[in-house]
Motif scaffolding. Structure first.
Motif, short mmCIF file in Angstrom:
data_model
loop_
_atom_site.label_atom_id
_atom_site.label_comp_id
_atom_site.label_asym_id
_atom_site.label_seq_id
_atom_site.Cartn_x
_atom_site.Cartn_y
_atom_site.Cartn_z
N PRO A 6 0.84 -1.21 0.00
CA PRO A 6 0.00 0.00 0.00
C PRO A 6 0.87 1.26 0.00
CG PRO A 6 -0.67 -1.53 1.73
CD PRO A 6 0.60 -2.06 1.15
N GLY A 7 0.47 2.23 -0.77
CA GLY A 7 1.17 3.51 -0.80
C GLY A 7 2.40 3.56 -1.69
N LEU A 8 2.78 2.44 -2.28
CA LEU A 8 3.94 2.44 -3.16
C LEU A 8 3.49 2.47 -4.61
CD1 LEU A 8 6.35 -0.18 -1.53
CD2 LEU A 8 6.43 2.29 -1.38
N PRO A 9 4.11 3.32 -5.43
CA PRO A 9 3.73 3.35 -6.84
C PRO A 9 4.16 2.05 -7.52
CG PRO A 9 5.61 4.78 -6.42
CD PRO A 9 5.14 4.27 -5.08
N GLU A 10 3.44 1.70 -8.56
CA GLU A 10 3.69 0.45 -9.23
C GLU A 10 4.75 0.55 -10.32
OE1 GLU A 10 0.05 -1.37 -10.52
OE2 GLU A 10 -0.97 -0.76 -8.71
N ASP A 11 4.90 1.71 -10.94
CA ASP A 11 5.84 1.85 -12.04
C ASP A 11 7.23 2.21 -11.52
OD1 ASP A 11 3.98 1.33 -14.03
OD2 ASP A 11 3.33 3.42 -14.11
N ALA A 12 8.23 1.64 -12.15
CA ALA A 12 9.61 1.95 -11.81
C ALA A 12 9.99 3.31 -12.40
CB ALA A 12 10.54 0.87 -12.35
N ILE A 13 11.01 3.91 -11.84
CA ILE A 13 11.51 5.19 -12.34
C ILE A 13 12.50 4.89 -13.46
CG2 ILE A 13 12.80 7.28 -11.76
CD1 ILE A 13 11.85 6.88 -8.86
N ALA A 14 12.32 5.54 -14.59
CA ALA A 14 13.25 5.36 -15.71
C ALA A 14 14.55 6.10 -15.41
CB ALA A 14 12.63 5.88 -17.01
N SER A 15 15.68 5.48 -15.75
CA SER A 15 16.98 6.08 -15.42
C SER A 15 17.33 7.28 -16.29
CB SER A 15 18.08 5.02 -15.53
OG SER A 15 18.24 4.61 -16.87
N TYR A 16 16.61 7.51 -17.36
CA TYR A 16 16.94 8.63 -18.23
C TYR A 16 16.14 9.89 -17.91
CZ TYR A 16 12.76 7.24 -20.86
OH TYR A 16 11.48 6.92 -21.22
#
Length: 152
Positions: A6-16
């Motif tokens: 709960p409370g965590l976004p599902e998509d990863a952060i892109a490194s660019y």
């Protein structure tokens, strides 16, 4: 069905998706950034128990400030060189600057920010010059700082 914590976004952060700010001014055109680290030295305390059994305890030591490395295509700007040169000439007050490394999502909204304090350019490396090559000239800049904190 559960979909992560709960409370965590599902998509990863892109490194660019990142930007660099120095003294609240965004600096563009860096192609690579590394060195966002947090490390604490480990002190090993070796002693014997009352029964004579050897014990090893791990204790926290000093915090190691990071070394941030930036890479970009070389351009005609002398800003990084001037920053580096100020320190080499003993102008410590002019050379120490604070800044931020900002990570953004796919819509370019800020999702993470790392602030560094009292940073200065300790090294500038110009890439290889080669007659007949068909490459972009790269520049590498090393920034040392006294502290790095994640504030978002």
């Amino acid at each position: 069905m559960a979909r992560g914590l709960p409370g965590l976004p599902e998509d990863a952060i892109a490194s660019y998706h990142f930007s660099i700010e120095i003294d609240h001014t965004e600096i563009a055109q860096f192609s690579e950034l590394s060195g966002i680290t947090s490390e604490i030295d480990v002190i090993e305390l070796k002693e014997n128990s009352a029964a004579g059994k050897p014990l090893v305890k791990k204790l926290p030591g000093a915090h190691k400030p990071p070394t941030i490395t930036l890479k970009r295509a070389k351009n005609v700007s002398t800003a990084l060189w001037d920053w580096h040169y100020a320190m080499s000439q003993g102008k410590i007050g002019d050379a120490r600057r604070s800044g931020s490394i900002v990570l953004t999502d796919y819509a370019h909204g800020e999702v993470a920010r790392y602030n560094f304090t009292n940073g200065w350019v300790s090294k500038i490396n110009l890439g290889t010059l080669k007659a007949g090559a068909n490459d972009v000239l790269m520049e590498e800049c090393t920034i040392v700082c006294e502290d790095l904190q994640r504030v978002k």
